[in-house]
Design an enzyme around this catalytic site. Structure first.
Site: not given
Ligand SMILES: Nc1nc2c(ncn2[C@@H]2O[C@H](COP(=O)(O)OP(=O)(O)OP(=O)(O)O)[C@@H](O)[C@H]2O)c(=O)[nH]1
Ligand SMILES: *[C@@H]1O[C@H](CO)[C@@H](O)[C@H](O)[C@H]1NC(C)=O
Ligand SMILES: [Mg+2]
Length: 527
Positions: A352-354, A389, A232
Site C-alpha cells: 500500500f502506498e499513496i 523505498h 508519501y
C-alpha cells in the site's frame, strides 16, 4: 521526557533485537507474519487504538466521514492527476477482482480514478474484459520491457546468480528461492515509476491482488496530501525479516558516505543510533555502544589517568588493574553497525502506498537505486522494495512529508490495520454510530441493510468512517508496535529535536568524566 521516552524505547528494541535474530532463523521458514506476532503483541490496555496520533506534523485528514457529494462539489476541490498501479499476473485474476471490488465500493465509485495494470507477459483478453467490467473508470494494461524486468544478461547467466538464488532458498529465506520474486522486488524498487503509463500521472496509489479495505474513504487522499504538502502515505509500518536484507544498510551507508548525503529527519524512523557519547575520544566511542557501557569505560579511563598523573605505579592499584584490563579488552563488535548506526528493520509496507511519483522518480533516488543495483543485492540477497523505498525516503524526506493513513482500514496477506470509527456528531447528524449515511452512486454498490449497514461502534479517539473491521487478526499497531511507536514519538518530537538530526549524542563525556573523577578522588582522600 520525549528523549527519555525514545531512550526507553530504544532499549526495548535492543532487547527485542537480540531475540529477533534467533526468532527469525526459526520463523522465516514458516511465515513472514509469524515474525511480527512473535515480536510480542501488547495487551489491550496499552493499545494505541485508544489514543490519537494527531500533532502539527501529521494526523488524519478527517475524523469520521466526510459528506462525499458535498466534498466533490466544493469549488476548491479538483480531481488529481493520479492513478492506481498494480503489477500482476493473469493467474491472479480472482484476487485482483477482489481488490477492485473492495476499493471501488469503499472509495472509487465516488472518485473515479483510473487504473494501470502492469505485467511482464501480455494480459489475456479474458483478464482485460473482466477487469474492465469492474469499474467505470479508465483502465490501461501495460507490458514491462524485457530490459526492465530481467536481470542484466551478463549476470543472469552466471553460475553465481543461479547459485545465490538457490542457496537463499536452501537457507529458507521467505520467497528468496523464486527468481521472479527477486525481479518483482527490483522492479518495484527502482523501475515501476518510469513506466510510461505510470509517468503520465503525478500521483499513484499502489494496489495488490488480495487486498481488503474495511472503511469508506469518503474524501480524496491525493487532494488532501497535495493540500498539506505530503509526499508519501502509508497504512502499515513494521519490521523486515533480518535475513532478507543483511547487507542493505551497509551499502546504503556507503552511498551516504560517497555522496556526502545529508539525510532528512525521517531517517530517525529507520535507525538505531550508537553514537550516544558526545566525545572526540575515538577509543572511548568505539567501546561504547549503549548507555550502560559508559560508566565502566569511563571509570577505567579515570583510574588509569589518575595513576599516570600521580606516578604511583603500584602493582595492586586500581589504575594498574584497569590498565591491564584495558590491554586485554577487545573492541565490541557490532556486526551491523556502520558509522555508528544500524538499520532497525522498520519499513513502510509498500504493497500500500499513496505517493507522488517524483518522490522516487528523481535523480537522487535513481542514483541510489543504481548504486544498489551495482552491488548485486537484488539477487545476492532478497532485498525487498519496501525497505529500499523506506531508506530512500529516510534520506530524502522529513517526518512532516509523510502521512499515516490511520483512518484507512487495510488488510493484505495476514497483516491488518483497522481503525476505530469516530463517534462524534457530523453536521448535527448522528446516524448509525455517528457515521454519515452511506450513499452509493450506483445500484451495484448498494449494501444490504443489516449486514452491510451495521458498522463498528465508534469512539472519541477513533478516526474511521463506516469501518467494519475483521476481528480475526490483531491490529498491526498492537503487534509490531516498535515501529509505529517510534513513528508516534517522532511526529510528536519538538522541532529542535528533529532539526538536530534526532538522536544526537546525548551524554556529555566531559561531565561524566568529571563526576567520576570527583568520586574517585574523594574515595582516595577518605583512605
Ligand atoms: N506480472 C508479474 N507480477 C508479479 C510477479 N511476481 C509478483 N508479482 C506481483 O507483484 C506483487 C507482489 O507480489 P507478491 O507475491 O504478492 O509478494 P508479497 O506481497 O511480498 O508477498 P505475499 O505476502 O505473499 O503477498 C503482486 O501484485 C504480484 O501479483 C511476476 O513474476 N510477474
Ligand atoms: C499529469 O502529470 C504528468 C506528469 O507530470 C504530465 O505529463 C501530464 O501532462 C499531466 N496530465 C494532466 C492531465 O495534467
Ligand atoms: Mg502480495
Amino acid at each position: 521526557m520525549l528523549k527519555w521516552n525514545l531512550h526507553f524505547k530504544r532499549r526495548c528494541r535492543r532487547i527485542l533485537g537480540k531475540y529477533r535474530v534467533i526468532i527469525s532463523c526459526l520463523v522465516i521458514i514458516l511465515f513472514p507474519t509469524l515474525l511480527v506476532l512473535t515480536l510480542g503483541a501488547r495487551n489491550s490496555s496499552t493499545s494505541l487504538a485508544n489514543e490519537e496520533i494527531i500533532t502539527k506534523r501529521d494526523g488524519v485528514f478527517f475524523k469520521g466521514c466526510v459528506d462525499t457529494p458535498e466534498y466533490l462539489e466544493d469549488p476548491y476541490y479538483t480531481k488529481m492527476n493520479a492513478t492506481f498501479v498494480m503489477l500482476t499476473r493473469n493467474e491472479e485474476m480472482d484476487e485482483v477482482l477482489k481488490t477492485m471490488q473492495s476499493i471501488e465500493t469503499h472509495f472509487n465509485q465516488w472518485f473515479q480514478y483510473p487504473y494501470v495494470f502492469l505485467n511482464n507477459e501480455p494480459f489475456t483478453e479474458e483478464f482485460k474484459l473482466r477487469i474492465t467490467s469492474m469499474t467505470n473508470a479508465e483502465v490501461d494494461f501495460g507490458m514491462i520491457e524485457e530490459t526492465d524486468w530481467e536481470f542484466p544478461e551478463d549476470i543472469r547467466d552466471t553460475f553465481a546468480f543461479k547459485n545465490a538464488i538457490q542457496e537463499q532458498g536452501d537457507r529458507g529465506i521467505l520467497y528468496a528461492h523464486m527468481e521472479s520474486y527477486h525481479k518483482m522486488c527490483r522492479f518495484y524498487s527502482g523501475i515501476f515509476y518510469k513506466h510510461p503509463l505510470v509517468r503520465r500521472h503525478e500521483w499513484y496509489w499502489r494496489l495488490e491482488p488480495d487486498v481488503e479495505f474495511f472503511c469508506d474513504i469518503s474524501y480524496d487522499p491525493f487532494y488532501e496530501m497535495a493540500k498539506t504538502n505530503k509526499k508519501y502515505g502509508f497504512t502499515v509500518v513494521l519490521p523486515e525479516i533480518y535475513w532478507s536484507v543483511p547487507n542493505l544498510f551497509r551499502y546504503t551507508r556507503a552511498f551516504i558516505r560517497e555522496n556526502r548525503v545529508k539525510v532528512g529527519n525521517l531517517w530517525n524512523l529507520f535507525v538505531t543510533n550508537y553514537d550516544i557519547l558526545d566525545t572526540d575520544d575515538e577509543e572511548l566511542s568505539e567501546f561504547v555502544n549503549h548507555e550502560e557501557d559508559v560508566e565502566p569505560k569511563m571509570s577505567e579511563k579515570v583510574a588509569i589517568d589518575h595513576m599516570f598523573d600521580t606516578k604511583e605505579f603500584d602493582e595492586d592499584s586500581m589504575g594498574m588493574h584497569m590498565l591491564i584490563r584495558r590491554a586485554k579488552s577487545k573492541i565490541p563488535t557490532k556486526e551491523d553497525k556502520f558509522d555508528n548506526q544500524e538499520y532497525n528493520l522498520c519499513h513502510f509496507w509498500s504493497n500500500f502506498e499513496i505517493a507522488r511519483i517524483d518522490v522516487f522518480d528523481n535523480d537522487f533516488y535513481n542514483s541510489y537505486f543504481e548504486f544498489l543495483e551495482k552491488s548485486g543485492g537484488f539477487w545476492r540477497e532478497r532485498w525487498g522494495d519496501a525497505p529500499i523505498h523506506s531508506l530512500g525516503l529516510g534520506m530524502m524526506l522529513d517526518v512532516d512529508d509523510i502521512h499515516y493513513f490511520r483512518d484507512i482500514g487495510y488488510r493484505h496477506a495476514d497483516v491488518q490495520h483497522c481503525p476505530k470509527n469516530w463517534n462524534g456528531f457530523q453536521q448535527e447528524k448522528k446516524v448509525g454510530h455517528g457515521q454519515l449515511p452511506y450513499m452509493p452512486f450506483e445500484d451495484r454498490f448498494k449494501r444490504r441493510a443489516g449486514l452491510w449497514n451495521s458498522y463498528d461502534t465508534g469512539t472519541a479517539a477513533g478516526s474511521g468512517c463506516r469501518c467494519k473491521c475483521s476481528k480475526r487478526r490483531k491490529d498491526i499497531e498492537d503487534r509490531a508496535y516498535e515501529c509505529i511507536d517510534l513513528w508516534a514519538s517522532l511526529v510528536s518530537a519538538s522541532d529542535s529535536f528533529l532539526e538536530s538530526g534526532g538522536f544526537v549524542p546525548n551524554m556529555n563525556a566531559q561531565e561524566i568524566e568529571s563526576s567520576i573523577e570527583r568520586d574517585y578522588e574523594s574515595h582516595f582522600a577518605a583512605q
